[in-house]
Write a protein that holds these residues in place. Structure first.
Motif, PDB file in Angstrom:
ATOM      1  N   LEU A 372       0.836  -1.374  -0.074  1.00 18.79           N
ATOM      2  CA  LEU A 372      -0.078   0.005   0.000  1.00 18.79           C
ATOM      3  C   LEU A 372       0.868   1.360  -0.148  1.00 18.79           C
ATOM      4  N   GLY A 373       1.972   1.026   0.131  1.00 21.02           N
ATOM      5  CA  GLY A 373       3.045   2.194   0.199  1.00 21.02           C
ATOM      6  C   GLY A 373       2.991   3.085   1.532  1.00 21.02           C
ATOM      7  N   CYS A 374       2.671   2.238   2.559  1.00 18.85           N
ATOM      8  CA  CYS A 374       2.519   2.779   4.026  1.00 18.85           C
ATOM      9  C   CYS A 374       4.008   2.627   4.789  1.00 18.85           C
ATOM     10  N   THR A 375       3.848   3.173   5.820  1.00 17.29           N
ATOM     11  CA  THR A 375       5.022   3.011   6.672  1.00 17.29           C
ATOM     12  C   THR A 375       4.647   2.401   7.975  1.00 17.29           C
ATOM     13  N   LEU A 376       5.662   1.618   8.644  1.00 15.45           N
ATOM     14  CA  LEU A 376       5.774   0.968   9.856  1.00 15.45           C
ATOM     15  C   LEU A 376       6.967   1.822  10.549  1.00 15.45           C
ATOM     16  N   ALA A 377       7.103   2.408  11.346  1.00 20.28           N
ATOM     17  CA  ALA A 377       8.068   3.095  11.827  1.00 20.28           C
ATOM     18  C   ALA A 377       9.283   2.315  12.328  1.00 20.28           C
ATOM     19  N   THR A 378       9.015   1.130  13.034  1.00 22.93           N
ATOM     20  CA  THR A 378       9.929   0.253  13.613  1.00 22.93           C
ATOM     21  C   THR A 378      11.103  -0.337  12.720  1.00 22.93           C
ATOM     22  N   LYS A 379      10.315  -0.507  11.288  1.00 23.48           N
ATOM     23  CA  LYS A 379      11.446  -0.858  10.345  1.00 23.48           C
ATOM     24  C   LYS A 379      12.158   0.197   9.837  1.00 23.48           C
ATOM     25  N   GLN A 380      12.311   1.615  10.257  1.00 23.29           N
ATOM     26  CA  GLN A 380      13.202   2.475   9.808  1.00 23.29           C
ATOM     27  C   GLN A 380      14.584   2.248  10.200  1.00 23.29           C
ATOM     28  N   PRO A 381      14.830   2.313  11.876  1.00 21.37           N
ATOM     29  CA  PRO A 381      15.963   2.567  12.386  1.00 21.37           C
ATOM     30  C   PRO A 381      17.022   1.827  11.506  1.00 21.37           C
ATOM     31  N   SER A 382      16.785   0.584  11.447  1.00 23.64           N
ATOM     32  CA  SER A 382      18.097  -0.485  10.941  1.00 23.64           C
ATOM     33  C   SER A 382      18.241   0.023   9.400  1.00 23.64           C
ATOM     34  N   MET A 383      17.296   0.440   8.749  1.00 21.87           N
ATOM     35  CA  MET A 383      17.649   0.687   7.297  1.00 21.87           C
ATOM     36  C   MET A 383      18.236   2.116   7.197  1.00 21.87           C
ATOM     37  N   THR A 384      17.845   3.259   8.183  1.00 24.36           N
ATOM     38  CA  THR A 384      18.604   4.365   7.898  1.00 24.36           C
ATOM     39  C   THR A 384      19.938   4.437   8.453  1.00 24.36           C
ATOM     40  N   ALA A 385      20.146   3.815   9.352  1.00 21.11           N
ATOM     41  CA  ALA A 385      21.687   3.445   9.841  1.00 21.11           C
ATOM     42  C   ALA A 385      22.483   2.908   8.897  1.00 21.11           C
ATOM     43  N   ALA A 386      22.203   2.023   7.960  1.00 22.90           N
ATOM     44  CA  ALA A 386      22.951   1.790   7.169  1.00 22.90           C
ATOM     45  C   ALA A 386      23.172   3.074   5.970  1.00 22.90           C
ATOM     46  N   ALA A 387      22.173   3.555   5.521  1.00 23.58           N
ATOM     47  CA  ALA A 387      22.517   4.650   4.836  1.00 23.58           C
ATOM     48  C   ALA A 387      23.209   5.578   5.490  1.00 23.58           C
ATOM     49  N   LEU A 388      23.095   6.086   6.760  1.00 22.29           N
ATOM     50  CA  LEU A 388      24.178   6.881   7.469  1.00 22.29           C
ATOM     51  C   LEU A 388      25.355   6.348   7.427  1.00 22.29           C
ATOM     52  N   ALA A 389      25.633   5.182   7.747  1.00 22.74           N
ATOM     53  CA  ALA A 389      27.302   4.726   7.523  1.00 22.74           C
ATOM     54  C   ALA A 389      27.587   4.707   6.099  1.00 22.74           C
TER      55      ALA A 389
END
Length: 640
Positions: A372-389
């Motif tokens: 549906l293109g929606c977001t579940l907040a708890t899936k974000q941190p581990s993904m965004t951490a990789a992008a930050l690194a």
């Protein structure tokens, strides 16, 4: 002097006529005495440099001792398997990662029989756990030259073994380099153009030149893996080849004709033996194997997760509000998941069936949110951490970390928006469902006992909320790793291309198969991560029941939905109780642990995979603190 007495006692034990095991033992004892840490048992108090000079002086002053030591050293090298030491000891085997891992586990668990002909075992006894190897490598060149002159021709059999070892290593490296998995990724047009093909039959004068060319070919293969996915077996072979080439180059320096540079040769010999000692001590280490073989795979998995994580980072106010709306959709779907969770629990099914239906409930919910293109907040941190690194790695050569700090601020406000959207929607969605359920059945969805138990289960002090929420953070991170691994696996095996060119295109049409292939490439990571997260969330409580261990999960959005159902069942009086206040505090704790732990684990692995230095991490932390103190609003809401 105590050191002099100890040395003379050791030299007196040298007997050229003794059995090989005794000669090996006395050589190991002498090396330990010279290079052990001062003050350690048997090491004495004098530094290693002084003990080495003392040994040289004693051998120069005592011709009989010098003769015995030289004969013992030469006979030990001649009778033992020096070829194994130079071309196998400390180098990984050819069995791949799993085979090497099994071998090392067996070596740790099973006793190893002593082998007096194995010089690697003797070297390990001379430098246990690599202790003293650094002192050998740093030994002064003049003392090493004196020792070599005193020992005379004891190095002759060692040079013969080194020459044979170079030839064996060349053949081994060439065989690995000409294997199909490596050859197809090397970029050479024909087999004869490969430097590995030449290496197998090269003369001594061409070996060093070809090792340089082989390293260039390894770099080409690694670049291909960076683009098209990583295989542990291929990376393991590349690691073997690199280490073999390093050993060939080190032996080449020692075997090169003397040109008056005795100091350089002496230091090279000391570094080579010290390196052998460290390598032999690490032959049983599982950590060394995992670190060397899985580093590239870890980086590729993190990169796959990082590409996904970039989609979760908002920049403008419009994107921030879009994240709120997207997360609201995720919260609405999660309310339904929460209802189904209670329904499965009330079924009192067998453990397997309960776990299966729970996993289907969670996974289907997460996949629906994705579709549906929606977001579940708890899936974000581990993904965004990789992008930050990845961003930090790109900027590590620069002294200006503003770009990375800005990215962190964007991540924080994006995460805040996602969590806010989830919670603001899951509560009214759950309450709306309960109102409709009550209107149709005449009673609330949760009975009073279940509702009260649900509220009590969220108490951060009176229940297992804290450890369960931390465990859930670990599971969230593990699911992101699984998602990155699955995408790497699919890319490495070129599954999207295989789907696009499948024979089904004959009747389905080329456009259809290509569309399916592109959709698979776009969604494989998300589907894999969602399926894995659903299984982990469902299997953890079931495993706890099976083993009789109190295990459970606490997911912030699911827990908020459960609390909303409980409040709707118990009514307004609940708001005035301490239990409700503690439950709300528990929701906050769950959110912090879910987000914080999954982000910390993902960021830690990503930074290690990208070899970001500790000093860079500390500099980043200071820059973030300074920016937060200057503009805290930026971490919660976009400036423009």
């Amino acid at each position: 002097m105590s050191a002099a007495r100890d040395l003379h006692a050791l030299l007196a034990a040298f007997d050229p006529g003794a059995p090989l095991g005794a000669r090996m033992d006395v050589l190991a004892r002498l090396a330990r005495w010279v290079f052990e840490d001062p003050g350690s048992p048997g090491g004495g108090t004098a530094p290693a440099e002084s003990r080495l000079v003392l040994l040289c002086g004693a051998l120069e002053d005592l011709p009989e001792r010098r003769r015995d030591v030289g004969l013992v050293l030469r006979s030990a090298i001649e009778e033992a398997d020096a070829l194994h030491l130079f071309c196998e000891a400390g180098l990984p085997g050819d069995r791949g990662f799993l085979g090497g891992f099994a071998d090392r586990v067996a070596r740790k668990l099973l006793p190893a029989p002593p082998d007096d002909r194995d010089l690697s075992q003797i070297l390990a006894r001379a430098f246990p756990r690599g202790d003293g190897a650094d002192r050998l490598a740093a030994a002064p060149a003049d003392a090493l030259i004196r020792l070599g002159a005193v020992l005379g021709d004891a190095s002759v059999p060692a040079r013969l073994a080194m020459t044979d070892a170079v030839r064996v290593l060349c053949v081994r490296t060439a065989a690995l380099g000409m294997s199909g998995e490596i050859r197809r990724r090397s970029g050479v047009a024909t087999t004869r153009e490969s430097p590995f093909f030449e290496l197998s039959r090269a003369g001594a004068e061409d070996v060093i030149r070809l090792t340089v060319a082989c390293r260039a070919q390894i770099a080409v293969v690694l670049a291909h893996l960076e683009e098209s996915g990583v295989s542990v077996d291929v990376v393991s072979r590349l690691e073997v080849m690199s280490q073999c080439l390093g050993r060939i180059e080190a032996l080449g320096v020692l075997l090169a004709p003397a040109r008056g540079d005795e100091d350089v040769r002496a230091r090279a010999a000391a570094r080579f033996v010290a390196g052998l000692a460290v390598a032999c001590s690490g032959e049983r280490s599982l950590r060394v194997l995992v670190r060397s073989d899985l580093r590239l795979l870890a980086r590729k998995v993190i990169e796959r997760a990082g590409v996904t994580g970039e989609h979760y980072i908002t920049v403008t106010r419009r994107e921030w509000w879009a994240m709120i709306a997207s997360a609201a959709g995720g919260g609405a779907v999660t309310a339904v998941t929460c209802v189904l969770k209670f329904t499965v629990k009330w079924g009192h099914l067998p453990l397997f069936a309960e776990g299966l239906f729970s996993a289907v409930n969670y996974a289907a919910s997460f996949i629906v949110i994705q579709l549906l293109g929606c977001t579940l907040a708890t899936k974000q941190p581990s993904m965004t951490a990789a992008a930050l690194a990845g961003s930090l790695r790109r900027c590590e050569q620069s002294k200006d970390l503003d770009e990375v700090v800005t990215m962190i601020a964007r991540m924080c406000r994006s995460q805040f928006a996602a969590a806010l959207g989830n919670i603001l929607m899951v509560v009214p969605a759950a309450v709306a469902f309960d109102i409709l359920y009550t209107a149709s059945t005449g009673r609330p969805f949760l009975d009073p006992a279940t509702a009260a138990a649900t509220v009590a289960s969220l108490d951060p002090l009176g229940s297992g909320t804290v450890p369960f929420a931390a465990l859930t953070g670990v599971l969230l991170w593990a699911s992101s790793v699984g998602a990155g691994w699955l995408e790497n696996w699919a890319v490495y095996r070129r599954l999207p291309e295989a789907i696009a060119e499948h024979r089904a295109r004959r009747w389905a049409g080329v456009r259809t198969t290509r569309f399916i292939g592109a959709a698979f490439a776009r969604n494989v990571s998300g589907f894999g991560g969602n399926l894995m997260l659903g299984f982990l969330l469902a299997a953890t409580p079931i495993a706890g029941k099976f083993f009789g261990v109190p295990l459970d999960v606490r997911h912030v959005t699911l827990s908020t939905g459960a609390l909303a159902l409980a409040v709707s069942a118990l009514g307004a009086p609940l708001f005035r109780t301490g239990e409700f206040a503690w439950a709300v505090a528990g929701i906050a704790v769950i959110g912090v642990l879910n987000f914080g732990l999954s982000f910390a684990l993902a960021l830690g692995v990503a930074l290690r995979a990208r070899n970001v230095e500790s000093a860079e991490k500390l500099r980043l932390a200071r820059a973030v603190r300074r920016r937060f103190l200057e503009s805290p609003r930026e971490f919660f809401f976009p400036q423009s």
